[in-house]
Structure formats: C-alpha cells, structure tokens
Design a protein around this motif. Sequence first.
Motif, mmCIF file in Angstrom:
data_model
loop_
_atom_site.group_PDB
_atom_site.id
_atom_site.type_symbol
_atom_site.label_atom_id
_atom_site.label_comp_id
_atom_site.label_asym_id
_atom_site.label_seq_id
_atom_site.Cartn_x
_atom_site.Cartn_y
_atom_site.Cartn_z
ATOM 1 N N GLN A 89 -7.948 6.325 -1.831
ATOM 2 C CA GLN A 89 -7.948 4.990 -2.415
ATOM 3 C C GLN A 89 -8.709 5.007 -3.744
ATOM 4 O O GLN A 89 -9.779 5.624 -3.833
ATOM 5 C CB GLN A 89 -8.622 3.992 -1.456
ATOM 6 N N ILE B 268 -0.085 2.539 4.046
ATOM 7 C CA ILE B 268 -1.033 3.393 4.769
ATOM 8 C C ILE B 268 -0.332 3.987 5.999
ATOM 9 O O ILE B 268 -0.473 5.180 6.288
ATOM 10 C CB ILE B 268 -2.295 2.612 5.182
ATOM 11 N N SER C 40 -3.805 -0.922 -0.691
ATOM 12 C CA SER C 40 -4.295 -0.772 0.683
ATOM 13 C C SER C 40 -3.349 -1.493 1.649
ATOM 14 O O SER C 40 -3.727 -1.857 2.753
ATOM 15 C CB SER C 40 -5.715 -1.321 0.808
#
Length: 173
Positions: free
Chosen positions: A153, A141, A136
């Motif tokens: 995810q 991203i 993440s």
Amino acid sequence: LYVINTFKRSHKEFIPAAAELQRHKRCVERYVAAYPEYKGRLDKVRSLPAVWEEKILVADDESSITDVLAAILGDEGAVETAANGETALEMLSAKYYAAVVSDVDMPVMDGLEFYKRACERFPGLKDRFLFFTASSCPERIAFFEQNKIPYIQKPAGIKLIRNAVIKLLDKDR
C-alpha cells in the motif's frame, strides 16, 4: 568474464546462467554487508564487474512515483518505466523483465487488466509481479490474495519496497 560475455552475446540460452551468476553476487553482497567488520571484503565483491543487469519494469502514471521507485530500485537492476498498462505490455513483448512493479489505477489500461493480459501472454510472469497501490478497495485486495500477488500500500517505506522487489528477483533461486 570474457567467456561469460562471449557466450551471452552469441548464445541466448546462456543468458539465464549469467543472470544467475549476477543474482548470486548480489546475495553475497547483501550477506557480507550485514557484517560491518567485513567492509574491506564487501568493497572487493562490489568491485567485481557485473555479468548481467536485471531489468525491472515500473508501471505508474505518476512520474514522481516512477522516479522514486527508479531511485530505490536502481541498485537492483536497470529500471524502465511505463505510464500505463498498455505501454507496459508493449515493453514486456520487446524485452525480458525480472520483476514488474505496477500501480492499479492508471489511464488507458489499468494495472489489473495489465496483469491479466501480461500473464496470459507470458505465464512465467505471474510470480514476478508486485502491485504498489494507494487503493485499499476490498475487491482489489481479494484479487491480490486470491492470485497470490504481493502488494504494498502507498505510501510505503524504502526498505519494504526494496525487500519486496529483491524477493521477486530471488524467487527463481
């Protein structure tokens, strides 16, 4: 079917038409499946022989992930797997894949480098990529969003994964 299969074998330019026929059949199946009262018709549509099988490439260094993705996506096409980006890139050079699902963190060549090299070699592949990653990291991203690359995810639900790949497979429509 005889004509389609004959052309497929002897005229490579007919392959996109066969793939499109099969995509259409899958769309009809998904549509009819939404109406339980048409189960008999759905069985008839499903009994039609396939004219093409899409190929899906899954690149992830964890075999448990590739096994699960192969099981989830098996109804959508033939799933082949690679344990790293370098192997996946070699596989892309040898065969056409309608969709590529890739992890980011892999040994030898990570998913981002794999994506960049794959799109450099095969520009049409850019719209057929999906990242499935536990990362993440804001930079990653941002990379996905800047390049308009769909990503999911880990962990994720079966329906979400399947629908994301179906969207890739139906993108040419």
